[in-house]
Design an enzyme around this catalytic site. Sequence first.
Site, mmCIF file in Angstrom:
data_model
loop_
_atom_site.group_PDB
_atom_site.id
_atom_site.type_symbol
_atom_site.label_atom_id
_atom_site.label_comp_id
_atom_site.label_asym_id
_atom_site.label_seq_id
_atom_site.Cartn_x
_atom_site.Cartn_y
_atom_site.Cartn_z
ATOM 1 N N GLY A 13 3.298 47.023 -15.630
ATOM 2 C CA GLY A 13 2.597 46.942 -16.908
ATOM 3 C C GLY A 13 1.837 45.654 -17.146
ATOM 4 O O GLY A 13 1.552 45.311 -18.289
ATOM 5 N N ASN A 15 -1.253 45.148 -16.515
ATOM 6 C CA ASN A 15 -2.562 45.509 -17.090
ATOM 7 C C ASN A 15 -2.420 46.037 -18.509
ATOM 8 O O ASN A 15 -3.291 45.799 -19.353
ATOM 9 C CB ASN A 15 -3.284 46.511 -16.188
ATOM 10 N N MET A 91 0.765 56.373 -11.794
ATOM 11 C CA MET A 91 0.741 56.858 -10.419
ATOM 12 C C MET A 91 0.933 58.368 -10.325
ATOM 13 O O MET A 91 1.834 58.857 -9.641
ATOM 14 C CB MET A 91 1.798 56.116 -9.600
ATOM 15 N N ARG A 92 0.066 59.098 -11.011
ATOM 16 C CA ARG A 92 0.187 60.551 -11.072
ATOM 17 C C ARG A 92 -1.211 61.111 -11.294
ATOM 18 O O ARG A 92 -1.979 60.536 -12.072
ATOM 19 C CB ARG A 92 1.097 60.873 -12.265
ATOM 20 N N LEU A 93 -1.523 62.206 -10.615
ATOM 21 C CA LEU A 93 -2.835 62.821 -10.827
ATOM 22 C C LEU A 93 -2.864 63.480 -12.207
ATOM 23 O O LEU A 93 -1.909 64.145 -12.601
ATOM 24 C CB LEU A 93 -3.102 63.887 -9.763
ATOM 25 N N ILE A 94 -3.968 63.292 -12.911
ATOM 26 C CA ILE A 94 -4.126 63.923 -14.226
ATOM 27 C C ILE A 94 -4.494 65.396 -14.009
ATOM 28 O O ILE A 94 -5.354 65.719 -13.184
ATOM 29 C CB ILE A 94 -5.234 63.201 -15.031
ATOM 30 N N ASN A 108 -9.683 55.042 -15.309
ATOM 31 C CA ASN A 108 -8.667 54.511 -14.384
ATOM 32 C C ASN A 108 -9.113 53.172 -13.808
ATOM 33 O O ASN A 108 -10.306 52.884 -13.695
ATOM 34 C CB ASN A 108 -8.427 55.504 -13.241
ATOM 35 N N HIS A 110 -8.541 50.770 -10.396
ATOM 36 C CA HIS A 110 -8.063 50.895 -9.014
ATOM 37 C C HIS A 110 -8.302 49.578 -8.274
ATOM 38 O O HIS A 110 -9.389 48.997 -8.367
ATOM 39 C CB HIS A 110 -8.786 52.047 -8.311
HETATM 40 C C1 GAR Z 1 -2.760 47.874 -10.592
HETATM 41 O O1 GAR Z 1 -3.068 47.018 -9.517
HETATM 42 C C2 GAR Z 1 -3.684 49.082 -10.601
HETATM 43 O O2 GAR Z 1 -4.980 48.781 -10.152
HETATM 44 C C3 GAR Z 1 -2.976 49.997 -9.654
HETATM 45 O O3 GAR Z 1 -1.621 49.856 -9.991
HETATM 46 C C4 GAR Z 1 -1.384 48.517 -10.388
HETATM 47 C C5 GAR Z 1 -0.555 48.510 -11.643
HETATM 48 O O4 GAR Z 1 -0.104 47.219 -11.938
HETATM 49 N N1 GAR Z 1 -3.447 51.354 -9.785
HETATM 50 C C6 GAR Z 1 -3.640 52.172 -8.749
HETATM 51 O O5 GAR Z 1 -3.389 51.881 -7.607
HETATM 52 C C7 GAR Z 1 -4.214 53.535 -9.136
HETATM 53 N N2 GAR Z 1 -4.636 54.256 -7.976
HETATM 54 P P1 GAR Z 1 0.508 46.898 -13.369
HETATM 55 O O6 GAR Z 1 1.626 47.919 -13.619
HETATM 56 O O7 GAR Z 1 1.071 45.504 -13.237
HETATM 57 O O8 GAR Z 1 -0.582 47.002 -14.374
#
Ligand code: GAR
Length: 216
Positions: A13, A15, A91-94, A108, A110
């Site tokens: 979390g 982000n 981490m799940r497809l919508i 999203n 990435h």
């Molecule tokens: C982030 O680096 C985000 O870009 C990635 O998960 C991490 C979550 O970090 N998302 C993906 O890889 C989506 N395909 P956080 O929980 O510390 O925000």
Amino acid sequence: MRTPIAVFASGTGSNFQALVEHMENRETSYRIVLLVCDRPDAPVLQKAEQFGIKALALRPKDYPTKEAYEEEILGQLKTLGVKWIILAGYMRLIGRTLLQSYPQRIVNLHPSLLPAFPGKDAIAQAFRYGVKVTGVTVHLVDEGLDSGPILAQKAVSIQEGESLGRITEKIHHTEHLLYPMVVDRLVREGIIVEGRKVTWLGSASQADMGNMPEFQ
Ligand code: GAR
């Protein structure tokens, strides 16, 4: 009036926290009214509690189908008047239920320069591949995996000898700056989407957002 948005997350979390702090420190266009989490043990839930943001923790396994799981979420989103869904490490497809209810309104983040290195462990994928430049992408969500139209990207260069840990740190730092700024502008000013091409309305442009200095 700030626009109500929901953040979906599965993990740490950081982000989510960056989006909350941006909202608390500035006159943002958005207001986070709900955190949706698909892992009841995820640390992001403690962050929501700390910031006083309502959280919905669900176990997808408890639902007979993906549709039933998403219907449950949709009910809460509708009740709270949510206008945008912001994925932050979800981490799940919508599925169809949410995609059809929020067309071009699911975003999203990435940790690579898409279309390179979609899917899980993108930072490590790029590191192992030996690229000299990687980065961060913000994009609209479609039915594919990390495949929707691109809203903004920011490059992160990889120096010789840099460790995966250091690159991960640089990527996360970049995400924490880029994502809240993009979400704020998106909600405030809007976009036009033609096929894969996204045009920013108002004063926002990809150039503005990509222009922030690279984190070294
Ligand atoms: C982030 O680096 C985000 O870009 C990635 O998960 C991490 C979550 O970090 N998302 C993906 O890889 C989506 N395909 P956080 O929980 O510390 O925000």
